[in-house]
Design a protein around this motif. Structure first.
Motif, mmCIF file in Angstrom:
data_model
loop_
_atom_site.group_PDB
_atom_site.id
_atom_site.type_symbol
_atom_site.label_atom_id
_atom_site.label_comp_id
_atom_site.label_asym_id
_atom_site.label_seq_id
_atom_site.Cartn_x
_atom_site.Cartn_y
_atom_site.Cartn_z
ATOM 1 N N PRO A 173 0.815 -1.216 0.000
ATOM 2 C CA PRO A 173 0.000 0.000 0.000
ATOM 3 C C PRO A 173 0.851 1.270 0.000
ATOM 4 C CG PRO A 173 0.070 -0.940 2.191
ATOM 5 C CD PRO A 173 0.754 -1.932 1.294
ATOM 6 N N ARG A 174 0.190 2.362 -0.250
ATOM 7 C CA ARG A 174 0.885 3.642 -0.370
ATOM 8 C C ARG A 174 1.625 3.978 0.926
ATOM 9 N NH1 ARG A 174 -2.657 8.644 -2.215
ATOM 10 N NH2 ARG A 174 -3.815 7.960 -0.373
ATOM 11 N N THR A 178 4.770 10.653 6.820
ATOM 12 C CA THR A 178 4.752 11.085 8.219
ATOM 13 C C THR A 178 5.014 9.922 9.166
ATOM 14 O OG1 THR A 178 2.337 10.861 8.152
ATOM 15 C CG2 THR A 178 3.259 13.070 7.888
ATOM 16 N N GLY A 179 4.589 8.717 8.810
ATOM 17 C CA GLY A 179 4.871 7.559 9.662
ATOM 18 C C GLY A 179 6.358 7.302 9.775
ATOM 19 N N CYS A 223 3.557 -1.583 11.394
ATOM 20 C CA CYS A 223 3.429 -3.033 11.155
ATOM 21 C C CYS A 223 2.021 -3.388 10.694
ATOM 22 C CB CYS A 223 3.774 -3.803 12.426
ATOM 23 S SG CYS A 223 5.522 -3.792 12.845
ATOM 24 N N LEU A 224 1.014 -2.753 11.267
ATOM 25 C CA LEU A 224 -0.363 -3.026 10.862
ATOM 26 C C LEU A 224 -0.606 -2.630 9.409
ATOM 27 C CD1 LEU A 224 -2.453 -1.936 13.973
ATOM 28 C CD2 LEU A 224 -2.444 -4.187 12.923
ATOM 29 N N ARG A 225 0.065 -1.598 8.956
ATOM 30 C CA ARG A 225 -0.182 -1.122 7.591
ATOM 31 C C ARG A 225 0.642 -1.868 6.560
ATOM 32 N NH1 ARG A 225 -2.603 2.494 4.670
ATOM 33 N NH2 ARG A 225 -1.615 3.323 2.789
ATOM 34 N N LYS A 229 -0.823 -7.195 8.229
ATOM 35 C CA LYS A 229 -1.961 -6.363 7.872
ATOM 36 C C LYS A 229 -3.262 -6.897 8.472
ATOM 37 C CE LYS A 229 0.317 -5.237 3.516
ATOM 38 N NZ LYS A 229 0.234 -5.281 2.036
ATOM 39 N N THR A 230 -4.194 -5.967 8.677
ATOM 40 C CA THR A 230 -5.523 -6.310 9.151
ATOM 41 C C THR A 230 -6.552 -5.727 8.194
ATOM 42 O OG1 THR A 230 -6.990 -6.276 11.074
ATOM 43 C CG2 THR A 230 -5.795 -4.241 10.580
ATOM 44 N N GLU A 231 -7.783 -6.160 8.307
ATOM 45 C CA GLU A 231 -8.845 -5.713 7.419
ATOM 46 C C GLU A 231 -9.287 -4.308 7.821
ATOM 47 O OE1 GLU A 231 -11.136 -5.481 4.322
ATOM 48 O OE2 GLU A 231 -9.953 -7.291 4.695
#
Length: 339
Positions: A173-174, A178-179, A223-225, A229-231
């Protein structure tokens, strides 16, 4: 330092285990509501305490020439003498960290070739200013971007911020800049506190704990992004249920999400009672919100209540006989002595 790290890891482990054994309603519903209540109540209490605190002296911090004779140029931002000057100073302080930009560091050079011995030198500390500015603005953008999880439809300004943040798309994903910038800035602030021996000497657990906590939040969010990953749609339904006070089931959501959420809740509860409360505190600081006009306007100390004064004639009337017996000079002699 390590105690704070262990505490953050322990909080994350408890959230992970709790979500795994069926305690998702506790960590996903009860804790967020409790964290918001503690945050709001704590900030109201803290700001009320600041607002009620007396300011006994006129103590604005000055960084330049004060208002004086007409032909002497005044530093109107660093040494304001009017309300409008204070407003400009507060603006540059809040949005540009002006005082941190002007910060200097001191170091002793043992073998200075000029003085032939030790010498104290001062140098600019712009790296701290730069990374502090990067961190705060990155967190602000991340905070704004996260509103898309609580609103449907998503307002256009939030979409614009999200587009600008990921305009230089890297991979899928993009990638949001900022992260990554927030992570780099936090690592710099932590490394500075660890490697600078003078700063490390005066650092306490409450200096390291928010850094580790923020690092845990940023790392778990990244990590989630990008990795575990999560829904997203399921998370949005779940968070919108919390926002509308109609919680829905959290079944199927990644356990890492509950670590992220729990760390955010701990940060909210910790915020009002820590040094992080400097965000609203700067507006209550007399060193920043006061004009340097003590030569023109008298500052009244609110700690000085009205007093019952005892004048000298009243004092002499009360102790005249004892003073006469001791041979002290009197303006009026005792009646017996006068007779």
């Amino acid at each position: 330092m390590f105690a704070s790290l262990v505490l953050v890891l322990l909080i994350a482990a408890i959230a992970w285990i709790g979500a795994s054994v069926g305690l998702a309603p506790l960590f996903g519903v009860v804790l967020p509501y409790a964290a918001v209540l503690v945050f709001i109540g704590g900030m109201i209490w803290r700001m009320t305490y600041w607002a009620k605190s007396p300011v006994p002296f006129c103590i604005p911090t000055t960084g330049g020439q004060e208002q004086s004779l007409d032909f002497i140029k005044q530093a109107k931002i660093d040494c304001p003498s009017t309300t409008w000057g204070v407003v400009k100073r507060m603006f540059t302080e809040v949005f540009l960290f002006r005082s941190l930009f002007r910060n200097t560091s001191a170091e002793i050079v043992e073998n200075d070739p000029v003085n032939k011995g030790p010498r104290l030198i001062y140098y600019s500390s712009l790296w701290l200013w730069a990374f502090a500015l990067i961190f705060h603005y990155s967190v602000l953008v991340i905070f704004i971007r996260h509103f898309r999880f609580f609103m449907e439809p998503v307002p256009a300004p939030i979409t614009w911020v999200e587009t600008i943040d990921g305009i230089m798309q890297v991979g899928s994903p993009r990638f949001y800049w900022t992260g990554g910038l927030a992570l780099v800035a936090l690592l710099f602030l932590l490394a500075r506190r660890v490697w600078n021996y003078r700063l490390r000497y005066i650092s306490l657990a409450n200096d390291y704990f928010p850094l580790w906590l923020l690092l845990g939040i940023v790392c778990s969010g990244l990590c989630l992004r990008y990795f575990d990953k999560t829904e997203i749609s399921q998370v949005k339904i779940y968070l919108m249920g919390l926002t509308h006070f109609a919680p829905v089931s959290a079944a199927g959501i990644n356990g890492l999400f509950f670590i992220h959420l729990t760390l955010v809740c701990v940060l909210l509860m910790y915020f009002p009672f820590s040094k992080l409360a400097h965000m609203p505190g700067v507006f209550f600081s007399p060193t920043r919100n006061m004009a340097n006009n003590s030569r023109r306007i008298r500052h009244i100390n609110p700690w000085n209540p009205p007093k019952q004064y005892f004048t000298y004639p009243e004092y002499e009337d009360a102790y005249r006989d004892a003073m006469a017996e001791a041979g002290l000079p009197l303006e009026k002699q005792p009646e017996k002595a006068a007779e």
